[in-house]
Design an enzyme around this catalytic site. Structure first.
Site, short mmCIF file in Angstrom:
data_model
loop_
_atom_site.label_atom_id
_atom_site.label_comp_id
_atom_site.label_asym_id
_atom_site.label_seq_id
_atom_site.Cartn_x
_atom_site.Cartn_y
_atom_site.Cartn_z
N ASP A 13 0.87 -1.19 0.00
CA ASP A 13 0.00 0.00 0.00
C ASP A 13 0.90 1.24 0.00
O ASP A 13 1.70 1.43 0.91
CB ASP A 13 -0.90 -0.01 1.24
N SER A 30 -7.09 4.10 -1.21
CA SER A 30 -6.82 2.66 -1.14
C SER A 30 -8.08 1.83 -1.36
O SER A 30 -8.01 0.72 -1.88
CB SER A 30 -6.21 2.30 0.21
N THR A 76 -7.78 -2.07 2.21
CA THR A 76 -7.19 -3.01 1.24
C THR A 76 -7.71 -4.44 1.40
O THR A 76 -8.27 -5.00 0.45
CB THR A 76 -5.65 -2.95 1.30
N GLU A 94 -0.88 -7.91 2.38
CA GLU A 94 -0.66 -6.47 2.25
C GLU A 94 0.42 -5.94 3.19
O GLU A 94 0.39 -6.21 4.39
CB GLU A 94 -1.95 -5.70 2.58
N ASP A 101 2.28 2.91 3.17
CA ASP A 101 1.42 4.07 2.96
C ASP A 101 1.46 5.03 4.16
O ASP A 101 1.50 6.24 3.99
CB ASP A 101 -0.01 3.56 2.73
N HIS A 130 2.45 8.93 4.13
CA HIS A 130 1.59 10.02 4.59
C HIS A 130 2.34 10.93 5.56
O HIS A 130 2.18 12.15 5.53
CB HIS A 130 0.34 9.48 5.30
N ASP A 174 -1.25 -0.18 -4.68
CA ASP A 174 -2.55 0.43 -5.00
C ASP A 174 -2.39 1.87 -5.47
O ASP A 174 -3.24 2.42 -6.15
CB ASP A 174 -3.52 0.33 -3.81
N HIS A 175 -1.28 2.48 -5.08
CA HIS A 175 -0.95 3.87 -5.47
C HIS A 175 0.37 4.18 -4.81
O HIS A 175 0.88 3.38 -4.01
CB HIS A 175 -2.03 4.85 -4.99
MG MG Z 1 -4.10 -0.58 2.80
ZN ZN Z 2 -2.99 6.29 2.14
#
Ligand code: MG
Ligand code: ZN
Length: 534
Positions: A47, A100, A153, A298, A303, A307, A345-346
């Site tokens: 993620d 997500s 996710t 995951e 992620d 952030h 996912d990004h």
């Molecule tokens: Mg996630």
């Molecule tokens: Zn995020």
């Protein structure tokens, strides 16, 4: 092949007619098609793991002075070298940037979705997931994440809800999905409303504080046990369990961050399993099914590091995810019935190393003829690789430093105290005036909300404050700016970016070949479903 077929047919029928040959060819083709599916699909999702995040891990593996990796080779790199890699756009319906929930829904269902939605198509209709289809085909299924099992996710593979925030309802869907292995955090959504961890006794107990986040009185743990699942809440019981159906919840909310994981992994008293240990148990359990399985693993906190613009934590999160990928690689190596797909996912945060005018390196003498009479100067600071080890040496995540500081009595929350706490945990030191800058607040925009609460004061982000939507958590982003020149690291946002992500497929070439090139995440679903014959 035709000749061989005719020769074989001649033995059976003296003069086979054309329709007979055609029938035999067609039936032979269809039998070979069903025989060419893979039994197992293991999907690894990082993620927030954009190409730059993979680059950070690759650089660490190659250039660190004392890499935590034995052979300097990431499992992620082995999968890429032996498999096929393409890129995928991640855009949801109507937007360029995704969250997500929409992205995982698109990977899980092949249908375009919208930010915040779980397992629904763009019109809000239920979209069947690859996990659900795999189970219908007789395979087993599992979800593993180091966040919460009800987090966006994993949820997108087993739930169908209009909002990712409906985690207590998502837990019901996950329960109904029948997925045999569920290993993550998020116990608070499985206890009856109003109860704490003591509600588990005498059937079990937990070594961490937890209060239910449910509004109803349902005890999902009892429900899941009545369906034949074993429930486990610590590493030892996870290891011991041989149940074919297993729910393991190892934290009230998300599981520990990767700095904590890596700094406590050798502690004898450690009760929380790593992502790799959960992955290992999932493979061991799911592979009992002769018809095969689908497993999603995951690395969910890459992620989080993005952030909060926390480069040290980001490196640790990547290594923890890579460790899980290594378990998968070693399990699947030598098999011809398994497809492994690695995707993100990004990307999050817009991380990158970048050169700067901060501390340019000294001029040096070079032995080559072109520099016989002059010194060589790189002019800018192109970032010394020693930064990698200094990032790895970080003792606490920026978020944990922030939380510990904000838990102090207000009178103790001084710039001096903050500077000391930060500098004890991070190799890149800040000054007193930088500490004061990190603690500075400004008025929130009118009506500013965060996690359903009205927020009045937020940290003073000086560059594009609109892109930092996480209220007080933005203090971490200010920490990142303070150490950026020393780290040689820049960030572009507190949120997600529209960077394409890498997608790697490893396994039988006939299934991996088509992953090369440019895709959308919905195409990736189709390639995976095709490989499973779904
Ligand atoms: Mg996630
Ligand atoms: Zn995020």
């Amino acid at each position: 092949m035709m000749r061989r077929l005719k020769t074989r047919l001649r033995g059976l029928v003296p003069y086979p007619s054309f329709p007979v040959i055609l029938f035999l060819i067609v039936s032979c083709l269809s039998c070979s098609r069903s025989g060419s599916e893979v039994k197992n699909l293991i999907l690894l999702i990082g993620d927030g793991m954009g190409p730059q995040e993979i680059g950070l891990a690759l650089s660490y593996a190659r250039y660190s002075e004392s890499p935590a990796l034995k052979d300097r080779a990431l499992a992620l790199e082995k999968l890429m070298n032996e498999g096929t890699t393409g890129i995928a756009l991640t855009s949801p319906e109507g937007f360029l940037v995704t969250d997500s929930a929409a992205s995982a829904t698109q990977i899980a269902t092949g249908k375009k979705s919208r930010p915040g939605m779980i397992g629904l198509d763009r019109d809000g209709n239920r979209a069947e997931s690859i996990l659900e289809k795999a189970r219908k085909s007789g395979r087993s299924a599992g979800l593993v994440s180091d966040t919460r099992i009800t987090h966006a996710t994993p949820a997108a593979f087993a739930a169908h809800r209009p909002s990712r925030a409906m985690e207590s309802e998502i837990a019901l869907d996950i329960l109904d999905s029948g997925a045999e292995v569920l290993l993550s955090g998020g116990l608070r959504h499985w206890l009856p409303g109003g109860t704490d961890g003591s509600a588990l006794k005498p059937a079990g107990s937990v070594g961490f504080p937890v209060r239910s986040a449910r509004k109803d009185g349902r005890n999902l743990l009892e429900e899941v046990r009545s369906q034949g699942y074993a429930t486990v809440f610590d590493r030892a019981s996870l290891k011991e369990s041989s149940s074919p159906k297993l729910l393991g919840l190892f934290a009230a909310s998300e599981m520990p961050d990767a700095i904590t994981v890596n700094r406590t992994r050798s502690h004898k008293e450690r009760t929380v399993p790593t992502l790799a240990e959960m992955t290992e148990k999932a493979l061991q359990t799911l592979s009992q099914n002769k018809k095969g399985f689908f497993l999603m693993v995951e690395g969910g906190q890459i992620d989080y590091a993005g952030h909060s613009n926390d480069a040290g934590r980001l490196l640790h999160e990547m290594l923890v995810f890579n460790e899980a990928a290594d378990v998968v690689y070693r399990w699947a190596r030598g098999r011809s019935d398994t497809l492994v797909v690695v995707i993100a996912d990004h990307a999050t945060g817009g991380f990158s190393f970048s050169y700067s005018r901060h501390n340019p390196p000294p001029a040096i003498r070079l032995p080559g003829a072109a520099f016989k009479d002059k010194e060589y100067s790189a002019r800018n600071n192109y970032v010394n690789p020693s930064v990698l080890d200094r990032l790895y040496a970080q003792k606490k995540s920026f978020e944990n430093i922030r939380r510990e500081f904000e838990a102090l009595d207000t009178a103790l929350q001084t710039p001096e105290r903050f500077m000391r706490m930060f500098n004890e945990a991070v190799e890149f030191k800040i000054s007193l005036s930088q500490a004061a800058g990190i603690l500075e607040l400004m008025d929130a925009p009118p009506g500013f909300m965060f996690k359903k609460e009205r927020v009045y004061k937020i940290p003073r982000i000086r560059d594009f404050p609109e892109f930092y939507t996480a209220a007080m958590e933005n203090r971490s982003n200010l920490m990142a700016r303070a150490v950026a020149p020393e780290q040689g690291v820049v960030w572009s946002t507190g949120g997600h970016t529209a960077s394409p992500v890498l997608v790697t497929a490893w396994g039988p070439a006939k299934h991996t070949r088509s992953f090369g090139g440019v895709h959308h995440t919905t195409d990736v679903y189709r390639l995976m479903a095709g490989a499973l014959g779904l």
